[in-house]
Design a protein around this motif. Sequence first.
Motif, PDB file in Angstrom:
ATOM      1  N   UNK A  34       2.587  -7.219  30.207  1.00 20.13           N
ATOM      2  CA  UNK A  34       2.879  -6.132  31.140  1.00 20.13           C
ATOM      3  C   UNK A  34       4.310  -5.637  30.984  1.00 20.13           C
ATOM      4  N   UNK A  35       5.254  -6.573  30.932  1.00 22.61           N
ATOM      5  CA  UNK A  35       6.659  -6.196  30.805  1.00 22.61           C
ATOM      6  C   UNK A  35       6.918  -5.507  29.467  1.00 22.61           C
ATOM      7  N   UNK A  36       6.342  -6.042  28.381  1.00 25.66           N
ATOM      8  CA  UNK A  36       6.566  -5.463  27.057  1.00 25.66           C
ATOM      9  C   UNK A  36       5.991  -4.052  26.957  1.00 25.66           C
ATOM     10  N   UNK A  37       4.753  -3.867  27.409  1.00 29.01           N
ATOM     11  CA  UNK A  37       4.126  -2.548  27.318  1.00 29.01           C
ATOM     12  C   UNK A  37       4.834  -1.558  28.236  1.00 29.01           C
ATOM     13  N   UNK A  38       5.131  -1.980  29.466  1.00 32.13           N
ATOM     14  CA  UNK A  38       5.822  -1.078  30.406  1.00 32.13           C
ATOM     15  C   UNK A  38       7.204  -0.719  29.879  1.00 32.13           C
ATOM     16  N   UNK A  39       7.917  -1.713  29.359  1.00 29.86           N
ATOM     17  CA  UNK A  39       9.242  -1.444  28.804  1.00 29.86           C
ATOM     18  C   UNK A  39       9.191  -0.480  27.624  1.00 29.86           C
ATOM     19  N   UNK A  40       8.188  -0.666  26.757  1.00 26.83           N
ATOM     20  CA  UNK A  40       8.062   0.215  25.594  1.00 26.83           C
ATOM     21  C   UNK A  40       7.759   1.650  26.025  1.00 26.83           C
ATOM     22  N   UNK A  41       6.880   1.788  27.026  1.00 26.29           N
ATOM     23  CA  UNK A  41       6.552   3.129  27.522  1.00 26.29           C
ATOM     24  C   UNK A  41       7.775   3.792  28.135  1.00 26.29           C
ATOM     25  N   UNK A  42       8.533   3.034  28.976  1.00 21.42           N
ATOM     26  CA  UNK A  42       9.732   3.600  29.611  1.00 21.42           C
ATOM     27  C   UNK A  42      10.776   3.968  28.564  1.00 21.42           C
ATOM     28  N   UNK A  43      10.948   3.089  27.556  1.00 16.09           N
ATOM     29  CA  UNK A  43      11.911   3.385  26.487  1.00 16.09           C
ATOM     30  C   UNK A  43      11.560   4.685  25.777  1.00 16.09           C
ATOM     31  N   UNK A  44      10.293   4.873  25.446  1.00 26.35           N
ATOM     32  CA  UNK A  44       9.886   6.083  24.740  1.00 26.35           C
ATOM     33  C   UNK A  44       9.976   7.324  25.622  1.00 26.35           C
ATOM     34  N   UNK A  45       9.735   7.167  26.924  1.00 29.58           N
ATOM     35  CA  UNK A  45       9.890   8.311  27.832  1.00 29.58           C
ATOM     36  C   UNK A  45      11.330   8.808  27.853  1.00 29.58           C
ATOM     37  N   UNK A  46      12.278   7.837  27.790  1.00 33.12           N
ATOM     38  CA  UNK A  46      13.696   8.214  27.821  1.00 33.12           C
ATOM     39  C   UNK A  46      14.187   8.658  26.440  1.00 33.12           C
ATOM     40  N   UNK A  47      13.834   7.865  25.431  1.00 37.79           N
ATOM     41  CA  UNK A  47      14.341   8.124  24.072  1.00 37.79           C
ATOM     42  C   UNK A  47      13.834   9.445  23.511  1.00 37.79           C
ATOM     43  N   UNK A  48      12.582   9.770  23.797  1.00 42.13           N
ATOM     44  CA  UNK A  48      11.991  10.964  23.188  1.00 42.13           C
ATOM     45  C   UNK A  48      11.673  12.040  24.224  1.00 42.13           C
ATOM     46  N   UNK A  50      12.144  15.504  26.408  1.00 46.14           N
ATOM     47  CA  UNK A  50      12.478  16.875  26.018  1.00 46.14           C
ATOM     48  C   UNK A  50      13.936  17.162  26.376  1.00 46.14           C
ATOM     49  N   UNK A  51      14.736  17.485  25.368  1.00 47.44           N
ATOM     50  CA  UNK A  51      16.150  17.772  25.592  1.00 47.44           C
ATOM     51  C   UNK A  51      16.434  19.272  25.563  1.00 47.44           C
ATOM     52  N   UNK A  52      15.378  20.084  25.693  1.00 49.52           N
ATOM     53  CA  UNK A  52      15.565  21.531  25.745  1.00 49.52           C
ATOM     54  C   UNK A  52      15.815  22.175  24.408  1.00 49.52           C
ATOM     55  N   UNK A  55      10.379  23.423  20.322  1.00 51.49           N
ATOM     56  CA  UNK A  55       9.640  23.022  19.126  1.00 51.49           C
ATOM     57  C   UNK A  55       9.086  21.617  19.245  1.00 51.49           C
ATOM     58  N   UNK A  56       8.253  21.248  18.289  1.00 52.24           N
ATOM     59  CA  UNK A  56       7.646  19.924  18.262  1.00 52.24           C
ATOM     60  C   UNK A  56       8.563  18.935  17.561  1.00 52.24           C
ATOM     61  N   UNK A  57       8.591  17.688  18.028  1.00 48.83           N
ATOM     62  CA  UNK A  57       9.358  16.663  17.319  1.00 48.83           C
ATOM     63  C   UNK A  57       8.656  16.310  16.011  1.00 48.83           C
ATOM     64  N   UNK A  58       9.344  15.614  15.119  1.00 45.51           N
ATOM     65  CA  UNK A  58       8.695  15.196  13.853  1.00 45.51           C
ATOM     66  C   UNK A  58       7.443  14.366  14.133  1.00 45.51           C
ATOM     67  N   UNK A  59       6.369  14.651  13.427  1.00 54.51           N
ATOM     68  CA  UNK A  59       5.095  13.969  13.613  1.00 54.51           C
ATOM     69  C   UNK A  59       4.894  12.897  12.547  1.00 54.51           C
ATOM     70  N   UNK A  60       4.407  11.725  13.001  1.00 53.91           N
ATOM     71  CA  UNK A  60       4.131  10.629  12.081  1.00 53.91           C
ATOM     72  C   UNK A  60       2.642  10.325  12.144  1.00 53.91           C
TER      73      UNK A  60
END
Length: 249
Positions: A34-48, A50-52, A55-60
């Motif tokens: 729970x902590x790992x998945x929640x932490x990963x989701x929160x990290x990605x919400x902040x890290x990626x 929208x900074x205004x 356009x779309x971010x790079x797609x993998x």
Amino acid sequence: LYSFANSVLSPASPYARDIANLFWITFWISLVILVAVSGFVIFNMIRYRDRGQGGLPPQTHGNTLVEITWTAIPFAILVVLFVLTVQTMEAVSPPRHPKGDPVNVDVIAHQWWWEFRYPDSKVTTANELHIPVGESVHITLTSVDVIHDFWVPELGRKMDAVPAHPNTLVIEASKPGVYLGTCAEYCGAGHAWMRIRVYAQTPADYQKWLAAQAKPHAPPTNIDQIVGMGFFNSSCSACHNINGSGTPG
């Protein structure tokens, strides 16, 4: 401070302790996930986020290492939990060849009370089970009407009482005390009244209790006892019985 009394989280027998250990292992593994998945989701919400920039971010597309990892780790966790669960099931099941001379009790469920028979001593009680501390108690469980479920959380596993289909389980108390249980299967309007009290006594006290229960009742000798016996015969004897009194209950 919350008390875990009368709970699987306060085991008072080796069988209940095995169940509690499996619970805590599963709990801590689940908490880490729970902590790992929640932490990963929160990290990605902040890290990626929208900074205004528009356009779309790079797609993998596709990552073999990531896909192998997120398949292998859950599989390994499931294998570990499966092995531990099977080991616990084996540990809390009645031994095929019990050692020594175990205490045998026939438990018969009724709507809405429990009947405990001690076949080795011809003693019968209602709703109160007496057992010696430190000894395995082998229970043969059945029902006379509907499906019930015998459960004393501090002493071991749950087990269904099924009409015409005896089940077996084993319990053991590590220390003297009174352990509360209940019927854990809804069985009708009086289900809430199907309570169980298990009195774990030292072996010496248990033998004294057993000997006292096996004796027939003494006839009333004074006015209070005579009045009490009359009240019992008129108001209680349809359901209850006193050894040797001839009452029908």
